[in-house]
Write a protein that holds these residues in place. Structure first.
Motif, PDB file in Angstrom:
ATOM      1  N   VAL A 102       0.849  -1.180   0.000  1.00 19.42           N
ATOM      2  CA  VAL A 102       0.000   0.000   0.000  1.00 19.42           C
ATOM      3  C   VAL A 102       0.890   1.237   0.000  1.00 19.42           C
ATOM      4  N   VAL A 103       0.409   2.318  -0.592  1.00 27.25           N
ATOM      5  CA  VAL A 103       1.128   3.590  -0.592  1.00 27.25           C
ATOM      6  C   VAL A 103       0.318   4.592   0.214  1.00 27.25           C
ATOM      7  N   ILE A 104       0.965   5.207   1.193  1.00 27.98           N
ATOM      8  CA  ILE A 104       0.329   6.209   2.046  1.00 27.98           C
ATOM      9  C   ILE A 104       1.215   7.448   2.064  1.00 27.98           C
ATOM     10  N   GLU A 105       0.658   8.573   1.640  1.00 32.58           N
ATOM     11  CA  GLU A 105       1.382   9.843   1.618  1.00 32.58           C
ATOM     12  C   GLU A 105       2.730   9.722   0.916  1.00 32.58           C
ATOM     13  N   GLY A 106       2.737   8.990  -0.174  1.00 37.30           N
ATOM     14  CA  GLY A 106       3.936   8.867  -0.989  1.00 37.30           C
ATOM     15  C   GLY A 106       4.947   7.838  -0.526  1.00 37.30           C
ATOM     16  N   VAL A 107       4.660   7.141   0.563  1.00 37.10           N
ATOM     17  CA  VAL A 107       5.562   6.114   1.090  1.00 37.10           C
ATOM     18  C   VAL A 107       4.906   4.748   0.923  1.00 37.10           C
ATOM     19  N   GLY A 108       5.662   3.797   0.388  1.00 35.24           N
ATOM     20  CA  GLY A 108       5.147   2.452   0.209  1.00 35.24           C
ATOM     21  C   GLY A 108       5.352   1.601   1.452  1.00 35.24           C
ATOM     22  N   PHE A 109       4.379   0.775   1.760  1.00 35.19           N
ATOM     23  CA  PHE A 109       4.464  -0.149   2.890  1.00 35.19           C
ATOM     24  C   PHE A 109       4.222  -1.570   2.390  1.00 35.19           C
ATOM     25  N   ALA A 110       5.170  -2.449   2.681  1.00 34.46           N
ATOM     26  CA  ALA A 110       5.051  -3.859   2.335  1.00 34.46           C
ATOM     27  C   ALA A 110       5.388  -4.666   3.579  1.00 34.46           C
ATOM     28  N   GLY A 111       4.756  -5.808   3.732  1.00 34.04           N
ATOM     29  CA  GLY A 111       5.049  -6.574   4.948  1.00 34.04           C
ATOM     30  C   GLY A 111       4.541  -7.990   4.899  1.00 34.04           C
ATOM     31  N   THR A 112       4.990  -8.748   5.864  1.00 35.79           N
ATOM     32  CA  THR A 112       4.548 -10.123   6.071  1.00 35.79           C
ATOM     33  C   THR A 112       4.961 -10.525   7.478  1.00 35.79           C
ATOM     34  N   LYS A 113       4.416 -11.627   7.947  1.00 34.66           N
ATOM     35  CA  LYS A 113       4.782 -12.092   9.289  1.00 34.66           C
ATOM     36  C   LYS A 113       6.253 -12.447   9.376  1.00 34.66           C
ATOM     37  N   GLY A 114       6.775 -13.086   8.316  1.00 33.72           N
ATOM     38  CA  GLY A 114       8.127 -13.628   8.395  1.00 33.72           C
ATOM     39  C   GLY A 114       8.110 -15.000   9.051  1.00 33.72           C
ATOM     40  N   PHE A 115       9.286 -15.530   9.311  1.00 32.31           N
ATOM     41  CA  PHE A 115       9.378 -16.851   9.916  1.00 32.31           C
ATOM     42  C   PHE A 115      10.762 -17.014  10.530  1.00 32.31           C
ATOM     43  N   ILE A 137      12.399 -30.900   7.604  1.00 32.05           N
ATOM     44  CA  ILE A 137      13.328 -29.775   7.550  1.00 32.05           C
ATOM     45  C   ILE A 137      13.097 -28.961   6.284  1.00 32.05           C
ATOM     46  N   LYS A 138      12.920 -29.645   5.160  1.00 33.21           N
ATOM     47  CA  LYS A 138      12.695 -28.938   3.903  1.00 33.21           C
ATOM     48  C   LYS A 138      11.398 -28.135   3.945  1.00 33.21           C
ATOM     49  N   ALA A 139      10.356 -28.679   4.563  1.00 32.26           N
ATOM     50  CA  ALA A 139       9.089 -27.953   4.678  1.00 32.26           C
ATOM     51  C   ALA A 139       9.256 -26.714   5.558  1.00 32.26           C
ATOM     52  N   PHE A 140      10.032 -26.872   6.613  1.00 32.37           N
ATOM     53  CA  PHE A 140      10.326 -25.766   7.537  1.00 32.37           C
ATOM     54  C   PHE A 140      11.020 -24.635   6.787  1.00 32.37           C
ATOM     55  N   VAL A 141      12.052 -24.964   6.030  1.00 27.01           N
ATOM     56  CA  VAL A 141      12.801 -23.962   5.276  1.00 27.01           C
ATOM     57  C   VAL A 141      11.939 -23.357   4.178  1.00 27.01           C
ATOM     58  N   ASP A 142      11.098 -24.166   3.554  1.00 28.85           N
ATOM     59  CA  ASP A 142      10.194 -23.644   2.527  1.00 28.85           C
ATOM     60  C   ASP A 142       9.294 -22.545   3.085  1.00 28.85           C
ATOM     61  N   GLU A 143       8.849 -22.701   4.323  1.00 26.96           N
ATOM     62  CA  GLU A 143       8.007 -21.679   4.937  1.00 26.96           C
ATOM     63  C   GLU A 143       8.771 -20.360   5.067  1.00 26.96           C
ATOM     64  N   ALA A 144      10.021 -20.434   5.506  1.00 24.58           N
ATOM     65  CA  ALA A 144      10.837 -19.227   5.617  1.00 24.58           C
ATOM     66  C   ALA A 144      11.059 -18.593   4.249  1.00 24.58           C
ATOM     67  N   ILE A 145      11.334 -19.417   3.252  1.00 25.03           N
ATOM     68  CA  ILE A 145      11.553 -18.908   1.894  1.00 25.03           C
ATOM     69  C   ILE A 145      10.286 -18.267   1.345  1.00 25.03           C
ATOM     70  N   ASN A 146       9.141 -18.883   1.591  1.00 25.51           N
ATOM     71  CA  ASN A 146       7.878 -18.340   1.095  1.00 25.51           C
ATOM     72  C   ASN A 146       7.554 -16.997   1.732  1.00 25.51           C
ATOM     73  N   GLU A 147       7.828 -16.859   3.016  1.00 23.28           N
ATOM     74  CA  GLU A 147       7.582 -15.571   3.675  1.00 23.28           C
ATOM     75  C   GLU A 147       8.501 -14.492   3.100  1.00 23.28           C
ATOM     76  N   ALA A 148       9.759 -14.835   2.866  1.00 21.49           N
ATOM     77  CA  ALA A 148      10.688 -13.868   2.263  1.00 21.49           C
ATOM     78  C   ALA A 148      10.247 -13.514   0.849  1.00 21.49           C
ATOM     79  N   ARG A 149       9.749 -14.504   0.117  1.00 19.37           N
ATOM     80  CA  ARG A 149       9.286 -14.244  -1.245  1.00 19.37           C
ATOM     81  C   ARG A 149       8.061 -13.327  -1.235  1.00 19.37           C
ATOM     82  N   THR A 150       7.170 -13.519  -0.275  1.00 18.10           N
ATOM     83  CA  THR A 150       6.010 -12.642  -0.159  1.00 18.10           C
ATOM     84  C   THR A 150       6.446 -11.202   0.050  1.00 18.10           C
ATOM     85  N   LEU A 151       7.407 -11.007   0.939  1.00 18.71           N
ATOM     86  CA  LEU A 151       7.922  -9.661   1.179  1.00 18.71           C
ATOM     87  C   LEU A 151       8.565  -9.087  -0.077  1.00 18.71           C
ATOM     88  N   GLU A 152       9.404  -9.895  -0.727  1.00 18.73           N
ATOM     89  CA  GLU A 152      10.095  -9.422  -1.929  1.00 18.73           C
ATOM     90  C   GLU A 152       9.101  -9.028  -3.015  1.00 18.73           C
TER      91      GLU A 152
END
Length: 242
Positions: free
Chosen positions: A103-116, A133-148
């Motif tokens: 979202v953009v508010i007053e010219g500043v963009g805001f992006a976010g996610t819970k993270g992991f 272990i792979k499923a665990f790491v996939d969750e962290a990667i997916n959260e980072a991808r959402t943010l990106e």
């Protein structure tokens, strides 16, 4: 409220942990923040167990806030297995929940996610070995991808990343070393550092961590867990010029 068109004042707070006995606990604070800032960011663990009534109590208090609000959920908001319901209640109170959409508010963009979780730097857990272990790491990667992906969608000169889990070890310093891997993930910092327009990262979760840190590319990171900010600044919320 800041009158300048060149900067905004961002208030940020995490780890409210609203319980069913917390009625009106934060109402006055949100009214105060409205006088001090242009935007409020809520950095997760907004409720204590993710209960419907806890979210409703928080939503009632948030109606005292007269400025735009952006938020992400934290791990506590998932405890009852109904994070979508918690998010819906907060959205009905006027909160913009970050995730797939920025979202953009007053010219500043805001992006976010819970993270992991997953650890930092050379201690970061890799996707090797058992399927769990792979499923665990996939969750962290997916959260980072959402943010990106959310950050990539922004075309503003200034952007802020809002998280619950920490993206760097700097801001969890003060917590026991044994639990560092459970407080955040460097993958979140990797996502932030792909974009030159990110001016700050705010997060919560590490109640005994440090207030400030930096990503590898020198983006400022602020641990806005209310317990940390209270110790650092003498009030439970941070005020940042963006």
């Amino acid at each position: 409220m800041n009158e300048s068109t060149d900067t905004i004042i961002l208030a940020a707070i995490g780890d409210l942990h609203v319980t069913e006995e917390s009625e009106h606990r934060y109402r006055d604070m949100f009214a105060e923040i409205s006088e001090q800032a242009d935007v409020l960011a809520l950095c997760g663990d907004l409720t204590n167990f993710g209960k419907t009534r806890e979210a409703e109590i928080l939503a009632e208090d948030l109606r005292a806030c007269e400025i735009p609000i952006v938020a992400v959920l934290g791990n506590h908001d998932y405890e009852c297995g109904q994070p979508d319901e918690v998010a819906h209640i907060l959205q009905d109170a006027g909160v913009t929940m970050l995730g797939e959409q920025a979202v953009v508010i007053e010219g500043v963009g805001f992006a976010g996610t819970k993270g992991f979780i997953g650890g930092f730097g050379r201690g970061e857990l890799g996707a090797f070995g058992e399927a769990a272990i792979k499923a665990f790491v996939d969750e962290a990667i997916n959260e980072a991808r959402t943010l990106e992906n959310a950050l990539r969608s922004l075309r503003t000169d200034r952007a802020v990343a809002v998280l619950h889990y920490a993206p760097v070890a700097d801001t969890v310093a003060g917590e026991p070393l044994e639990i560092f891997p459970f407080l955040g993930s460097s993958r979140l910092a990797d996502a932030v550092d792909r974009f030159d327009n990110v001016k700050a990262v705010v997060h919560g979760h590490a109640h005994r961590g440090a207030y400030t840190g930096r990503t590898p590319r020198n983006v400022p990171v602020y641990n806005c867990a209310q317990f940390v900010v209270e110790t650092a600044l003498g009030r439970p919320y941070a005020l940042l010029e963006i």
